[in-house]
Write a protein that holds these residues in place. Structure first.
Motif, PDB file in Angstrom:
ATOM      1  N   ALA A 144      -0.370   9.858  -1.209  1.00 30.71           N
ATOM      2  CA  ALA A 144      -0.236  11.201  -0.641  1.00 30.71           C
ATOM      3  C   ALA A 144       0.347  11.121   0.760  1.00 30.71           C
ATOM      4  CB  ALA A 144      -1.587  11.900  -0.628  1.00 30.71           C
ATOM      5  N   LYS A 145      -0.160  10.191   1.563  1.00 29.14           N
ATOM      6  CA  LYS A 145       0.347  10.025   2.932  1.00 29.14           C
ATOM      7  C   LYS A 145       1.822   9.617   2.910  1.00 29.14           C
ATOM      8  CE  LYS A 145      -0.396   7.584   7.299  1.00 29.14           C
ATOM      9  NZ  LYS A 145       1.006   7.210   7.458  1.00 29.14           N
ATOM     10  N   LYS A 146       2.163   8.689   2.030  1.00 28.16           N
ATOM     11  CA  LYS A 146       3.539   8.189   1.966  1.00 28.16           C
ATOM     12  C   LYS A 146       4.535   9.315   1.718  1.00 28.16           C
ATOM     13  CE  LYS A 146       6.514   5.069  -0.726  1.00 28.16           C
ATOM     14  NZ  LYS A 146       6.553   4.059  -1.819  1.00 28.16           N
ATOM     15  N   TYR A 147       4.157  10.272   0.859  1.00 35.09           N
ATOM     16  CA  TYR A 147       5.082  11.338   0.488  1.00 35.09           C
ATOM     17  C   TYR A 147       4.781  12.668   1.179  1.00 35.09           C
ATOM     18  CZ  TYR A 147       7.096   8.198  -2.917  1.00 35.09           C
ATOM     19  OH  TYR A 147       7.746   7.136  -3.505  1.00 35.09           O
ATOM     20  N   GLY A 148       3.912  12.645   2.185  1.00 39.80           N
ATOM     21  CA  GLY A 148       3.639  13.846   2.959  1.00 39.80           C
ATOM     22  C   GLY A 148       2.912  14.927   2.190  1.00 39.80           C
ATOM     23  N   ILE A 149       2.072  14.520   1.243  1.00 40.77           N
ATOM     24  CA  ILE A 149       1.335  15.477   0.415  1.00 40.77           C
ATOM     25  C   ILE A 149      -0.047  15.707   1.026  1.00 40.77           C
ATOM     26  CG2 ILE A 149       0.404  15.929  -1.888  1.00 40.77           C
ATOM     27  CD1 ILE A 149       2.439  13.768  -2.912  1.00 40.77           C
ATOM     28  N   PRO A 150      -0.441  16.939   1.281  1.00 40.82           N
ATOM     29  CA  PRO A 150      -1.815  17.186   1.748  1.00 40.82           C
ATOM     30  C   PRO A 150      -2.812  16.623   0.739  1.00 40.82           C
ATOM     31  CG  PRO A 150      -0.480  19.163   1.981  1.00 40.82           C
ATOM     32  CD  PRO A 150       0.341  18.189   1.192  1.00 40.82           C
ATOM     33  N   PHE A 151      -3.822  15.911   1.253  1.00 45.04           N
ATOM     34  CA  PHE A 151      -4.774  15.208   0.389  1.00 45.04           C
ATOM     35  C   PHE A 151      -6.155  15.851   0.482  1.00 45.04           C
ATOM     36  CE2 PHE A 151      -7.995  11.893  -0.269  1.00 45.04           C
ATOM     37  CZ  PHE A 151      -7.618  11.418  -1.522  1.00 45.04           C
ATOM     38  N   ILE A 152      -6.721  16.176  -0.671  1.00 46.49           N
ATOM     39  CA  ILE A 152      -8.076  16.720  -0.727  1.00 46.49           C
ATOM     40  C   ILE A 152      -8.972  15.714  -1.432  1.00 46.49           C
ATOM     41  CG2 ILE A 152      -9.540  18.540  -1.686  1.00 46.49           C
ATOM     42  CD1 ILE A 152      -7.295  20.493  -1.246  1.00 46.49           C
ATOM     43  N   PRO A 153      -9.979  15.182  -0.719  1.00 46.70           N
ATOM     44  CA  PRO A 153     -10.859  14.177  -1.327  1.00 46.70           C
ATOM     45  C   PRO A 153     -11.696  14.763  -2.454  1.00 46.70           C
ATOM     46  CG  PRO A 153     -11.711  14.850   0.809  1.00 46.70           C
ATOM     47  CD  PRO A 153     -10.366  15.489   0.671  1.00 46.70           C
ATOM     48  N   GLU A 154     -11.822  13.981  -3.514  1.00 50.51           N
ATOM     49  CA  GLU A 154     -12.546  14.421  -4.705  1.00 50.51           C
ATOM     50  C   GLU A 154     -13.627  13.401  -5.057  1.00 50.51           C
ATOM     51  OE1 GLU A 154     -11.343  16.474  -8.865  1.00 50.51           O
ATOM     52  OE2 GLU A 154     -10.230  14.647  -8.399  1.00 50.51           O
ATOM     53  N   ALA A 155     -14.717  13.904  -5.629  1.00 46.33           N
ATOM     54  CA  ALA A 155     -15.799  13.036  -6.085  1.00 46.33           C
ATOM     55  C   ALA A 155     -16.288  13.520  -7.440  1.00 46.33           C
ATOM     56  CB  ALA A 155     -16.939  13.020  -5.065  1.00 46.33           C
ATOM     57  N   PHE A 156     -17.046  12.643  -8.120  1.00 48.01           N
ATOM     58  CA  PHE A 156     -17.497  12.924  -9.481  1.00 48.01           C
ATOM     59  C   PHE A 156     -18.994  12.659  -9.612  1.00 48.01           C
ATOM     60  CE2 PHE A 156     -13.039  12.188  -9.657  1.00 48.01           C
ATOM     61  CZ  PHE A 156     -12.543  12.904 -10.732  1.00 48.01           C
ATOM     62  N   VAL A 157     -19.644  13.481 -10.437  1.00 42.28           N
ATOM     63  CA  VAL A 157     -21.075  13.269 -10.688  1.00 42.28           C
ATOM     64  C   VAL A 157     -21.427  13.263 -12.173  1.00 42.28           C
ATOM     65  CG1 VAL A 157     -21.945  14.133  -8.476  1.00 42.28           C
ATOM     66  CG2 VAL A 157     -21.484  15.751 -10.340  1.00 42.28           C
ATOM     67  N   ASP A 158     -20.536  13.722 -13.052  1.00 43.60           N
ATOM     68  CA  ASP A 158     -20.856  13.682 -14.486  1.00 43.60           C
ATOM     69  C   ASP A 158     -20.236  12.472 -15.173  1.00 43.60           C
ATOM     70  OD1 ASP A 158     -18.236  14.573 -14.446  1.00 43.60           O
ATOM     71  OD2 ASP A 158     -18.575  16.316 -15.743  1.00 43.60           O
ATOM     72  N   VAL A 159     -19.430  11.699 -14.421  1.00 35.96           N
ATOM     73  CA  VAL A 159     -19.000  10.363 -14.842  1.00 35.96           C
ATOM     74  C   VAL A 159     -19.323   9.412 -13.691  1.00 35.96           C
ATOM     75  CG1 VAL A 159     -17.223  11.130 -16.448  1.00 35.96           C
ATOM     76  CG2 VAL A 159     -16.635  10.792 -14.048  1.00 35.96           C
ATOM     77  N   ASN A 160     -19.205   8.118 -13.946  1.00 37.19           N
ATOM     78  CA  ASN A 160     -19.728   7.140 -13.002  1.00 37.19           C
ATOM     79  C   ASN A 160     -18.663   6.329 -12.280  1.00 37.19           C
ATOM     80  OD1 ASN A 160     -22.197   6.444 -15.497  1.00 37.19           O
ATOM     81  ND2 ASN A 160     -22.467   7.748 -13.698  1.00 37.19           N
ATOM     82  N   TYR A 161     -19.095   5.739 -11.176  1.00 32.92           N
ATOM     83  CA  TYR A 161     -18.345   4.733 -10.436  1.00 32.92           C
ATOM     84  C   TYR A 161     -18.960   3.365 -10.740  1.00 32.92           C
ATOM     85  CZ  TYR A 161     -16.741   8.671  -7.505  1.00 32.92           C
ATOM     86  OH  TYR A 161     -16.211   9.857  -7.048  1.00 32.92           O
ATOM     87  N   SER A 162     -18.163   2.330 -10.528  1.00 35.16           N
ATOM     88  CA  SER A 162     -18.711   0.977 -10.610  1.00 35.16           C
ATOM     89  C   SER A 162     -19.521   0.698  -9.353  1.00 35.16           C
ATOM     90  CB  SER A 162     -17.585  -0.050 -10.726  1.00 35.16           C
ATOM     91  OG  SER A 162     -16.885  -0.160  -9.487  1.00 35.16           O
ATOM     92  N   ALA A 163     -20.217  -0.439  -9.337  1.00 38.92           N
ATOM     93  CA  ALA A 163     -20.990  -0.826  -8.161  1.00 38.92           C
ATOM     94  C   ALA A 163     -20.092  -1.054  -6.952  1.00 38.92           C
ATOM     95  CB  ALA A 163     -21.803  -2.080  -8.457  1.00 38.92           C
ATOM     96  N   GLU A 164     -18.792  -1.252  -7.198  1.00 37.69           N
ATOM     97  CA  GLU A 164     -17.830  -1.452  -6.116  1.00 37.69           C
ATOM     98  C   GLU A 164     -17.182  -0.129  -5.669  1.00 37.69           C
ATOM     99  OE1 GLU A 164     -19.012  -4.753  -8.062  1.00 37.69           O
ATOM    100  OE2 GLU A 164     -17.669  -3.334  -9.073  1.00 37.69           O
TER     101      GLU A 164
END
Length: 266
Positions: free
Chosen positions: A166-186
């Motif tokens: 997003a930064k490289k192409y000048g795109i406004p970035f909105i951070p997203e998170a998830f709670v009904d699917v999972n992340y790894s321990a990393e």
């Protein structure tokens, strides 16, 4: 994950509080999708399928009208052109194909938005396309180059190639998170195939933890930081889950409580 310093990260000035986004219009032909009519009043933004993993011209047009009726912001939700796998299988595409596919799908939805006089609010790739973009530079770069033409924000995972692209192409970035699917321990998003089932009560507590501490339980239940600490973000939930109504209801309650505590003056 790609580590981005605060100074190098794309600026997020789009959100003033935590929001909920849900994938909508994920039907086609005679095959029904999620209960969009019931979910719309509970969400802030709808990601409308663009005919790749789901959706067709009639469904797209109807879903735009539904979002307009409820005053919901609309984003494009392009996915791998793989309805049989619902966009959740790995699909090999060249950079040229990925670039053209992104333009094709988002452009199709934009035609219906223009007809309805509804602005395109954001773009959020679907499923395996989104998952692969977090750590595959070729896939990410092709998609972001195409996204940049629409001059709207992209929803993505902070601290990954989503944010760097997003930064490289000048795109406004909105951070997203998830709670009904999972992340790894990393802290790597696993997506639907690699996740355990999240019950509504877990979604409520995970959402509160994300909003107040920036931490969420990983697939092995260990809390991980996913890059949304101390800032507004958008929270994604999936409409194709059997418990989607209960999931969104639980998340809405938690998000409203977080916003009241942290962002009531916004």
């Amino acid at each position: 994950m790609v580590n981005l310093s605060t100074s190098s990260a794309a600026t997020n000035s789009q959100l003033t509080r935590v929001e909920i986004n849900v994938d909508c219009g994920e039907a086609f032909g005679l095959w029904e999708g999620g209960p969009d009519e019931e979910l719309m009043p509970m969400i802030d933004a709808a990601n409308i399928a663009c005919g790749g993993h789901a959706g067709d011209p009639v469904i797209m047009r109807r879903t735009v009208a539904l979002a307009k009726k409820h005053g919901i912001k609309v984003g494009a939700h392009p996915g791998f052109p793989d309805k049989a796998g619902f966009g959740r299988r790995v699909l090999a595409m060249s950079a040229e194909q990925a670039y053209a596919e992104m333009l094709f799908q988002v452009g199709a939805l934009k035609a219906f938005l223009d007809e309805a006089d509804v602005p395109l609010n954001h773009i959020k790739p679907h499923g395996m396309w989104y998952i692969m973009m977090q750590n595959n530079d070729d896939v990410n770069d092709a998609a972001m180059r195409a996204i940049s033409h629409f001059k709207v924000p992209v929803y993505g995972l902070p601290g990954t190639l989503h944010e760097f692209g997003a930064k490289k192409y000048g795109i406004p970035f909105i951070p997203e998170a998830f709670v009904d699917v999972n992340y790894s321990a990393e802290g790597v998003l696993l997506g639907v195939p690699g996740s355990r089932k999240m019950e509504p009560e877990e979604i409520y507590s995970a959402t509160k933890s994300l909003g107040l501490k920036g931490m969420v339980p990983a697939v092995n239940h260990v809390a991980v930081d996913v890059g949304v600490r101390d800032k507004p973000f958008t929270l994604c939930l999936h409409s194709d889950f059997k418990t989607c109504r209960e999931n969104v209801t639980a998340a809405r309650k938690a998000v409203d409580e977080v916003n009241k505590e942290l962002y009531s003056d916004a």
